[in-house]
Write an enzyme that holds these catalytic residues in place. Structure first.
Site, short mmCIF file in Angstrom:
data_model
loop_
_atom_site.label_atom_id
_atom_site.label_comp_id
_atom_site.label_asym_id
_atom_site.label_seq_id
_atom_site.Cartn_x
_atom_site.Cartn_y
_atom_site.Cartn_z
N GLY A 7 0.77 -1.30 -0.08
CA GLY A 7 -0.01 0.01 0.05
C GLY A 7 0.74 1.24 0.02
O GLY A 7 1.66 1.43 0.94
N PHE A 10 -0.77 7.19 2.31
CA PHE A 10 -0.31 8.21 3.29
C PHE A 10 0.88 7.52 4.23
O PHE A 10 1.87 7.90 4.55
CB PHE A 10 -1.32 9.02 4.14
CG PHE A 10 -1.88 10.10 3.53
CD1 PHE A 10 -1.12 11.10 2.59
CD2 PHE A 10 -3.12 10.24 3.04
CE1 PHE A 10 -1.84 11.96 2.02
CE2 PHE A 10 -3.88 11.08 2.56
CZ PHE A 10 -3.14 12.08 1.97
N GLU A 167 -17.84 18.79 0.54
CA GLU A 167 -16.87 19.38 -0.65
C GLU A 167 -17.39 19.16 -2.12
O GLU A 167 -17.45 19.92 -3.00
CB GLU A 167 -15.45 18.85 -0.43
CG GLU A 167 -14.82 19.38 1.08
CD GLU A 167 -13.64 18.84 1.38
OE1 GLU A 167 -13.00 19.44 2.14
OE2 GLU A 167 -13.33 17.81 0.46
#
Length: 429
Positions: A7, A10, A167
């Site tokens: 992965g 972040f 958003e």
């Protein structure tokens, strides 16, 4: 010592970056894509506001001149703890330490119609599919023969009133306000066709009351239909079915309602808990193992005194866990005492529309233009690559000044579509 990281989000990238200068570790990053991307800005790709390349960066370019870093493109099939290997769809990799940082995927909560037909937004591929669908719907709407057909193409239902949903609703409303009326003169009421639906009583549930009220106020002023305390029950035959009995005809249900951790086949069933998250100790070590670790959204850590029910699934948790685990593996190698993870909550933010944002920072909350400027700054800093930071800053500046982003291209690199076009050309010949 061989470390395999599965992965490149972040958590994985911050772990790798923190160990990249230590040559005693040979690190292989495994990911199904050959690039890292910045999920908080996916909604701007989906609404044709920025290019996908603004928020993505190739892993191999990151690893240039790093002799101890390697990239393996593939998807995890199975973990084999008994012989310290993982199986991917492109090969088998051995490890001394395994780090799982695969993040989450969309959770449809078992609603089959939603799973089959809704438009998720967890990857760049999905954001581009969503963008194409929205643009195609507008093209079909201007050709519609009846009001009912037109409304079906124009109606957009967004399920989920968290930061992503808010958003996305704000960006779409502004698209209608500043762009749709210029390019689609047949459409005069785009904003009124946007529905933001949430099962809870407020938008931005984890944030302050001030942020929640501001989000609802700004979106309603933009014409968005905010529907609260009403979960989506199903989506079939071009209709969204709400729990209160209402239906909304639409060709676009945007699903931003929840996530579930990606599967890690091969781990013991007892270490998998709610939301499919992996139970770890205070050092992010998977329970019952000695050399397997899990980070970020994929793990459930109950040892942090301030977060006894587990950490929120946000970027800062992943970033901080990745950096600390890198330091702890160095300590482990040197037989030093490991440091337990304690999350430093730096607050949360959400942009609602142009010049409108909300921010909850430790000790105080604020909104408006200043919050909007801080949001822009905060979201440029974590991008990988100086070029990406500059390109995104320029794209934002141009789009905000002109109210006219120029990325509304319907590009469908689909094998079936290409084949149909080839057959049509041959037929014409």
């Amino acid at each position: 010592m061989k470390i395999v990281v599965v992965g490149g989000g972040f958590a994985g990238i911050n772990f790798v970056k923190s160990l990249s200068h230590d040559k005693q570790f040979e690190i292989t990053l495994v990911d199904k894509n050959n690039y890292h991307f910045f999920p908080p800005l996916l909604y701007q790709v989906a609404t044709a506001f920025i290019e996908p390349s603004n928020i993505s960066h190739p892993f191999r370019r990151m690893f240039q001149h790093k002799d101890n870093l390697r990239f393996h493109m593939g998807s995890l099939i199975r973990i084999n703890p008994e012989n310290n290997t993982i199986e991917t769809d492109t090969g088998i990799l051995p490890y001394d330490y395994l780090v799982l940082a695969m993040g989450t995927e969309t959770n449809y909560f078992g609603i089959e119609g939603v799973a089959q037909k809704a438009l998720p937004m967890k990857t760049i591929d999905e954001a581009l599919v969503l963008r194409n669908q929205l643009l195609m719907n507008m093209e079909k709407a201007v050709r519609a023969k009846t009001k009912e057909e037109r409304d079906c193409y124009l109606n957009i239902v967004i399920a989920g009133g968290g930061p992503t949903g808010v958003e996305l609703a704000g960006m779409l409303a502004e698209l209608g306000q500043y762009t749709a009326e210029k390019e689609y003169p047949e459409i005069k009421d785009f904003g009124s066709h946007i529905y933001l639906v949430d099962a809870g009583p407020v938008l931005l549930a984890p944030m302050s009351t001030k942020a929640q009220k501001e989000a609802a106020h700004v979106l309603e002023k933009l014409g968005v239909n905010v529907i609260l305390n009403t979960p989506v029950k199903d989506y079939r035959d071009g209709k969204v079915f709400l729990a209160d009995g209402r239906t909304i005809e639409t060709n676009a249900l945007l699903w931003a309602s929840g996530v579930i951790a990606r599967e890690a086949p091969g781990l013991a069933p007892e270490v998998i808990t709610r939301g499919r998250r992996i139970l770890v100790n205070e050092y992010n070590q998977v329970q019952g193992t000695t050399n397997i670790f899990a980070l970020g959204d994929q793990c459930m850590q109950l040892s942090d005194p301030k977060f006894p029910k587990g950490h929120p699934q946000v970027a800062q948790v992943a970033i901080q866990q990745g950096a600390l685990l890198a330091k702890n593996l160095k300590r482990l190698k040197d037989n030093e005492t490991l440091k337990p993870f304690r999350y430093n909550d730096k607050g949360s933010m959400a942009i609602i529309s142009k010049y409108k944002a909300v921010a909850d920072l430790p000790g105080f909350s604020f909104k408006g233009f200043f919050a909007w400027m801080v949001w822009l700054f905060i979201h440029i800093i974590p991008l990988v690559g100086f070029r990406n930071k500059m390109r995104l800053a320029f794209s934002w500046m141009w789009s905000f000044i002109t109210n006219d982003p120029t990325l509304r291209l319907i590009i469908r690199p689909n094998a079936a579509t290409i084949q149909k076009e080839k057959e049509a050309e041959l037929h014409n010949v």
